[in-house]
Design an enzyme around this catalytic site. Structure first.
Site, PDB file in Angstrom:
ATOM      1  N   HIS A   1       0.812  -1.222   0.000  1.00  0.00           N
ATOM      2  CA  HIS A   1       0.000   0.000   0.000  1.00  0.00           C
ATOM      3  C   HIS A   1       0.844   1.269   0.000  1.00  0.00           C
ATOM      4  O   HIS A   1       0.310   2.370   0.074  1.00  0.00           O
ATOM      5  CB  HIS A   1      -0.910   0.024   1.233  1.00  0.00           C
TER       6      HIS A   1
ATOM      7  N   GLU B   1      -5.049 -11.868   7.834  1.00  0.00           N
ATOM      8  CA  GLU B   1      -5.915 -10.678   7.708  1.00  0.00           C
ATOM      9  C   GLU B   1      -7.201 -10.962   6.950  1.00  0.00           C
ATOM     10  O   GLU B   1      -7.864 -10.036   6.473  1.00  0.00           O
ATOM     11  CB  GLU B   1      -5.142  -9.530   7.062  1.00  0.00           C
TER      12      GLU B   1
ATOM     13  N   ASP C   1      -7.561  -4.856   7.327  1.00  0.00           N
ATOM     14  CA  ASP C   1      -8.144  -5.844   6.429  1.00  0.00           C
ATOM     15  C   ASP C   1      -8.985  -6.868   7.181  1.00  0.00           C
ATOM     16  O   ASP C   1     -10.056  -7.254   6.712  1.00  0.00           O
ATOM     17  CB  ASP C   1      -7.039  -6.542   5.627  1.00  0.00           C
TER      18      ASP C   1
HETATM   19 MG   LIG Z   1      -3.645  -5.719   4.585  1.00  0.00          MG
END
Ligand SMILES: [Mg+2]
Ligand SMILES: [Mg+2]
Ligand SMILES: [Mg+2]
Ligand SMILES: [Mg+2]
Ligand SMILES: [Mg+2]
Ligand SMILES: [Mg+2]
Lengths: 237, 237, 237, 237, 237, 237
Positions: free
Chosen positions: E31, E134, E160
């Site tokens: 990310h 996750e 998540d």
């Molecule tokens: Mg994640």
């Protein structure tokens, strides 16, 4: 067909090497020190010479292979080709239909950004494909890999093949020198070429005698490392 | 919905194009001249406009698709979508659960680095998904691809589709113009959109008449190449 | 000697332009969109062509001028040369002793990184020096500037010269067309060349008739901007 | 007019800061951690906001000042302005004729790459000029510096001014607090603004009370450094 | 083992963080805001400290994992490890034969570019492998994932996992707090470690009490975002 | 004090060289192949070693000298120091008040970004200043240059000095060997050091015998160029 390894990722070095007279350079995206983003500048740096650019990809990603060919690489080296199926995937990634699946753009750098597009498919220069034989399975499957149409060079990965023979000795009934002979014999019978990376000019003739034609000598990184050692720790006479 | 192709990879060009008034720009990671690393600067360059950023990935890599959406792309174009399964993979890569599998970060650039995170999932703007129809198989499977929930635009790849029809003529019982009609009819029946890349403003109306709504005209690279030809080899009157 | 302006700073564009056939490219560090750090990649991009690289520096920095010549630029353009003293400084920065003060390195890119160093000073190709005449003072001092040994081209800066004539009209007893004539006459008498940047191929012949030999037509940036306008706002017939 | 310091050189940080709501950002080419080449990406990153970009140059280079204004900076801060002559040079570098000597390009980013050129000189927005008062001489000459037409803000450099007062105490007959008062009084009488960099939000009101209007609070680098200290060495309660 | 998240991609920030005293840094390619090309500079930036570099890859690409380990990363974090098979793939990508399939280069940066190659395989420091739990499936399969030889840390992805529990509640018979307990119990029984990303130093002790040993606190991006909020919108007392 | 020249501009090479054991590296912004923007990454690359970074600037720009010292360079080399006044300017640029005029920032990289600021001015490590003697005037003024407080090393520029003696022989009443002796004698009497760049380890002892203590041997670029020649054109025995 004498080459050398580009591991540092500098367009300055690529330009020096190409103008020094190498037939080909290996731009290493597998173990090299720069990411793919540093490649276009290196490919441009050798454009005034006849030196061929071979890009080693980290794995058989069709889009990456197509992209670096679009960018002007003359060929692809792929590591750890262990089976004919992998060799076939490699060839398909690098060729347009009907042989392969590569997408087509007439505006790619390889066609002068559209200034020199191929008039017909017959005008397309096929890429040079080098499949690395560097595992026990790769040696065992050399004949099948060699037989794949479009594989041009069987390229030994000395460090990896020797590492594998040490790490998994029970799987192999051959040693490293035998592997080199075997690969050369199979390739020779099939009319294909072989290649290898060696560390020293002194090893050149003995490897040519084994049948290797696409030999790379040393890397930019190792030349510097050894050069610094000679300056700092000169041999005492 | 008029767009144009970004093949050079320069944030300066992206900024000029967006401020010139295009509805969308296609940032090309498939055949473009810069690697993924050059993308964030280009996405930032258009942030003061309403222009949408569509990124063409080289293949359906879920992590790459998620990453460029995190970086602020408004949509994804994927090449060579040949089957409904591939279309489904594409959609899943671009959507969060339950529709897809994309990982979530509220600090991504697309959410103002956390300044504007979605309050609930209902606040998440779904990405625009463009599936390229550019092989014989793609045309044959257009109905199934169109039926995949989340596919927004069926986007013809003219160069590749025509190349494929020439390279593998025995596989197709249709020609290129028929393919354009077929794709538009199927999409229209399903309430989906169609798009295409054309090379000239003069071709715009005829393609709109065929039903195309997401039309891209020319590329930065081709505009320059043609501009240079006009300067160096002006038409003699 | 037909050239064009590189304002965007992209090696892709430099490569397209050089291969399109321009005699020279102006890499603009004065008003261009990238800093000096983007220059080496652009110079490498044109190395397979006979296209000359002229770098416009922002001011007469001797070290910058020497550096870009080391990097392989074939010449230097300097803005706002208003006096013979400034012209002399420009020439001295670009030449080695005894004519100038440039530092010497035989390993610079311009000498093939040491593969092709000059055997004697006689083998050193002198750089092309273009002095911009773009202020009222510059026009008034053209004769003195032209007389400086090593100044090759008097290059009009149309935007700046016209801007200056509007901003400080009381200082000039000539208008813009007269200035162009004057500069060409003085240069011609002294056996020096003149140049100018024009915006359109249609202006080429009239400027050649005025005596200009080093003419640049348009910039990458303007070609794109105008190309986008034609797509988005096509002339209605 | 609340600002903050950009010392790291990242477009991500510039974008966060501008969208957080600062009125202006100081991009530091004097003590910052990236070279000039990193500036264009940062200027683009804030283009969707009303945040003003002020670039601190390392010295009064007219070409650099013109270039960053071309690139879209709204203003210039210059360090160590010690005399009216230096202030005058600064203003001339940032203004076109007749006030100054800046070269003109209607295709610069600041004019939308030519999409929005000024119709007449009256349409040109003058840049914001901040002169740093940060030496004993600077304080002594504040009245003369303030009187220079085009100097908008007298900006205290706290670290340097305090360093100078410690290093050369014999030259000054004032202390640091007195200097702040003096500069504010002179500026106020002349209808000019003052500014300063402070390290903490808690110091804001006291500095506003002194007359400062252009206050920058902290830097990206210091916020992170202090944030890491709080995580690793939290205050024990 | 206290760490923090590198989301901006700046070597300056990495250097500050490492010298501030963190035990490890997470360089986020999933990310984060920069592509893989920005990683080598960040890894070099921390080389003078004992801080460990863990790189989060976007997916289990064996070549990417091998490459960042070659570049000097000490470990790998992989998102969305849902099954033992995925965990096994992850471990194989990071280890040489016989445990895995990673290619070997003694000239990689991790071996001092060949200055410090491992004398024997016993001298090779195994990488730290963190598998993210996750998703609902990940929690359900934690025991099997934990049992994979070479998985060192089970690392919770809080955003998540909570997102998944909200998006697909019908698939889970546990809530988020229970998931944290379960994962810690399973890991503890198997002698493996657990980790998590928390947002605040205040949450540290409670998470240590749950059994977490590899805790990362906050990200560069969030520290700056919150710092800017405190400057612009200070809490009124 | 054995050093070597960094002309290519790669952080990989800087890291290899520093870990190989050189006492100092010369990062060349005068004749090197990368601009200033490439310097910070190279300085970070050597931070785990005791190797000193000396940056050769193209000219005595006070802001550039201050900036690279802020970035962590340990010293400055300046070309063509011909007079005591130039030497004085060089020293003033590199030192804070009262000796010089360098601006102060406690958050610079050289102070650990503020983690290790100097407690008092006495804690500030003075930079190493190397003045190049490489013109006839420089040799003639060596005594005055040497006498400037803060000049640490008189560094011969062999290529430039020999070039100058050939280009302007009428100005000198000494030859190159005599110049080396003279400079060493003057420096020795004044308790200052001398340095030079030599091309080969074999020249080391003879230059030490002349009195040189700060000797750099060869450059990255030349080591590679010679290494490639040895591979492609090995000496025949
Ligand atoms: Mg994640
Ligand atoms: Mg290998
Ligand atoms: Mg296509
Ligand atoms: Mg001009
Ligand atoms: Mg200051
Ligand atoms: Mg020199």
């Amino acid at each position: 067909m004498l080459g050398t390894w580009m591991s540092i990722g500098s367009p300055v070095i690529a330009e020096i090497a190409a103008h020094s007279g190498f037939d080909w350079l290996l731009f290493d995206l597998e173990h090299g020190n720069e990411a793919e983003a540093a490649l276009p500048a290196q490919l441009r740096a050798i454009s005034a010479t006849h030196c061929k650019a071979i890009v080693r990809v980290g794995a058989i990603y069709p889009d990456l292979i197509a992209r670096v060919l679009d960018w002007g690489a003359h060929g692809i080296m792929a590591p750890r080709i262990n089976t004919a199926a992998e060799a076939e995937s490699l060839v398909q990634a690098a060729h347009y239909a009907p042989r392969g699946r590569r997408g087509y753009s007439r505006s790619a750098r390889t066609y002068g950004y559209g200034l020199n597009p191929p008039a017909t498919s017959a005008d397309i220069t096929p890429p040079i494909i080098m499949a690395q034989i560097e595992t026990i399975e790769g040696v065992q499957n050399t004949a099948a890999i060699t037989a794949v149409d479009g594989i041009d060079v069987l390229f030994i990965g000395p460090a990896d093949l020797q590492f594998d023979l040490q790490a998994r000795p029970h799987l192999a009934d051959f040693d490293y020198p035998t592997a080199l002979e075997t690969v050369n014999q199979i390739a020779s019978s099939a009319g294909k070429s072989t290649g290898i990376l060696i560390r020293d000019q002194a090893q050149l003739q003995s490897h040519r005698d084994l049948g290797f034609t696409h030999i790379a000598i040393d890397s930019d990184l190792a030349i510097l490392r050894k050069g610094y050692q000679q300056i700092l720790h000169p041999p005492t006479s």
